[in-house]
Write a protein that holds these residues in place. Structure first.
Motif, mmCIF file in Angstrom:
data_model
loop_
_atom_site.group_PDB
_atom_site.id
_atom_site.type_symbol
_atom_site.label_atom_id
_atom_site.label_comp_id
_atom_site.label_asym_id
_atom_site.label_seq_id
_atom_site.Cartn_x
_atom_site.Cartn_y
_atom_site.Cartn_z
ATOM 1 N N ALA A 99 0.797 -1.109 -0.292
ATOM 2 C CA ALA A 99 0.013 -0.100 0.112
ATOM 3 C C ALA A 99 1.079 1.264 -0.001
ATOM 4 O O ALA A 99 0.280 2.440 -0.051
ATOM 5 N N MET A 100 2.101 0.938 -0.097
ATOM 6 C CA MET A 100 3.103 2.236 -0.105
ATOM 7 C C MET A 100 3.940 2.283 -1.352
ATOM 8 O O MET A 100 5.092 2.264 -1.209
ATOM 9 N N PRO A 101 3.301 2.312 -2.515
ATOM 10 C CA PRO A 101 4.249 2.270 -3.649
ATOM 11 C C PRO A 101 5.241 3.324 -3.950
ATOM 12 O O PRO A 101 6.094 3.227 -4.684
ATOM 13 N N LYS A 102 4.603 4.615 -3.355
ATOM 14 C CA LYS A 102 5.840 5.616 -3.579
ATOM 15 C C LYS A 102 6.961 5.532 -2.857
ATOM 16 O O LYS A 102 8.211 5.852 -3.231
ATOM 17 N N SER A 103 6.983 4.624 -1.466
ATOM 18 C CA SER A 103 8.202 4.369 -0.738
ATOM 19 C C SER A 103 8.902 3.037 -0.975
ATOM 20 O O SER A 103 10.084 2.839 -0.542
ATOM 21 N N VAL A 104 7.953 2.270 -1.212
ATOM 22 C CA VAL A 104 8.286 0.680 -1.368
ATOM 23 C C VAL A 104 8.079 0.204 -2.568
ATOM 24 O O VAL A 104 7.030 -0.099 -3.226
ATOM 25 N N ARG A 105 9.120 0.074 -3.403
ATOM 26 C CA ARG A 105 9.043 -0.601 -4.551
ATOM 27 C C ARG A 105 8.518 -2.037 -4.559
ATOM 28 O O ARG A 105 9.079 -2.800 -3.690
ATOM 29 N N PRO A 106 7.735 -2.640 -5.449
ATOM 30 C CA PRO A 106 7.488 -4.094 -5.246
ATOM 31 C C PRO A 106 8.512 -4.920 -5.269
ATOM 32 O O PRO A 106 8.381 -5.888 -4.587
ATOM 33 N N GLU A 107 9.533 -4.812 -5.843
ATOM 34 C CA GLU A 107 10.468 -5.970 -5.692
ATOM 35 C C GLU A 107 11.517 -5.949 -4.638
ATOM 36 O O GLU A 107 12.160 -6.767 -3.995
ATOM 37 N N ALA A 108 11.043 -4.846 -3.867
ATOM 38 C CA ALA A 108 11.611 -5.022 -2.386
ATOM 39 C C ALA A 108 10.774 -5.576 -1.413
ATOM 40 O O ALA A 108 11.573 -6.153 -0.348
ATOM 41 N N ILE A 109 9.557 -5.983 -1.806
ATOM 42 C CA ILE A 109 8.804 -6.541 -0.539
ATOM 43 C C ILE A 109 9.194 -7.887 -0.154
ATOM 44 O O ILE A 109 9.225 -8.351 0.979
ATOM 45 N N MET A 140 16.414 1.019 1.350
ATOM 46 C CA MET A 140 16.703 1.611 2.405
ATOM 47 C C MET A 140 15.141 2.185 2.888
ATOM 48 O O MET A 140 14.791 1.987 3.991
ATOM 49 N N ASN A 141 14.476 2.715 2.130
ATOM 50 C CA ASN A 141 13.081 3.117 2.454
ATOM 51 C C ASN A 141 12.129 1.743 2.888
ATOM 52 O O ASN A 141 11.418 2.010 3.956
ATOM 53 N N PRO A 142 12.251 0.876 2.058
ATOM 54 C CA PRO A 142 11.479 -0.372 2.365
ATOM 55 C C PRO A 142 12.158 -0.968 3.786
ATOM 56 O O PRO A 142 10.918 -1.254 4.838
ATOM 57 N N LEU A 143 13.202 -0.863 4.078
ATOM 58 C CA LEU A 143 13.527 -1.374 5.520
ATOM 59 C C LEU A 143 13.238 -0.359 6.601
ATOM 60 O O LEU A 143 12.517 -0.859 7.680
#
Length: 179
Positions: A99-109, A140-143
């Motif tokens: 639900a956070m596509p601006k901060s978390v790219r799908p490949e990082a999930i 970094m943002n996803p972490l």
């Protein structure tokens, strides 16, 4: 047999700095500030720039330590209710990250989910991640989001907006008693 991802072999890092960053994000959300505060962001950017490579690595390791500590607490809490921490935490975390596509790219999930699963099974998140190469700037943002979401999950479970932060500060204060 001991695992190379055993937490006792992991660097603890700068848990204080990582916790400060997460706690400030939690307080901003709880205070209803959903938009990024430019002044606060500038302070965070200045702080990050002042760290240098070793300091940044220490904060990164500190964030991984927070993931481990939060998941350890969550595992114990869920086991008290005969529930599996992975079953109850990971799907919620993945949904929130998506639900956070601006901060978390799908490949990082998948990496963040695996990091949390590693911690939930008693492995060091930083050592688990290290076996797949260096961290990337896009992680970094996803972490940060992952650590934030775990803290917020704990706060919701306990119905206490400061519980996760207090959990860590109490553990840190107790760690000094061993000296």
């Amino acid at each position: 047999m001991s695992s190379p991802c055993d937490p006792r072999y992991a660097p603890v890092g700068d848990v204080d700095a990582a916790l400060m960053m997460i706690d400030s994000r939690l307080k901003a959300i709880y205070d209803g500030r959903t938009k990024s505060d430019p002044e606060a962001q500038e302070l965070v950017d200045q702080f990050a720039a002042s760290l240098g490579p070793k300091g940044a690595r220490d904060v990164l390791d500190g964030a991984c330590t927070l993931v481990f500590m939060f998941m350890s607490w969550l595992r114990a809490a869920y086991e008290d209710h005969e529930r599996d921490v992975i079953e109850y935490v990971v799907p919620d975390l993945v949904a929130m990250l998506r639900a956070m596509p601006k901060s978390v790219r799908p490949e990082a999930i998948p990496t963040m989910a695996a990091l949390v699963i590693a911690a939930g099974t008693g492995l060091s998140p930083s050592l688990w991640r290290k076996q797949y190469g260096s961290w990337t700037s896009t992680e970094m943002n996803p972490l940060e989001a992952t650590v934030f979401l775990l803290a917020e999950h704990i706060n919701r479970l306990t119905d206490d907006q400061d519980f996760a932060t207090r959990l860590i500060t109490t553990a840190l204060a107790g760690a000094g008693d061993d000296d």
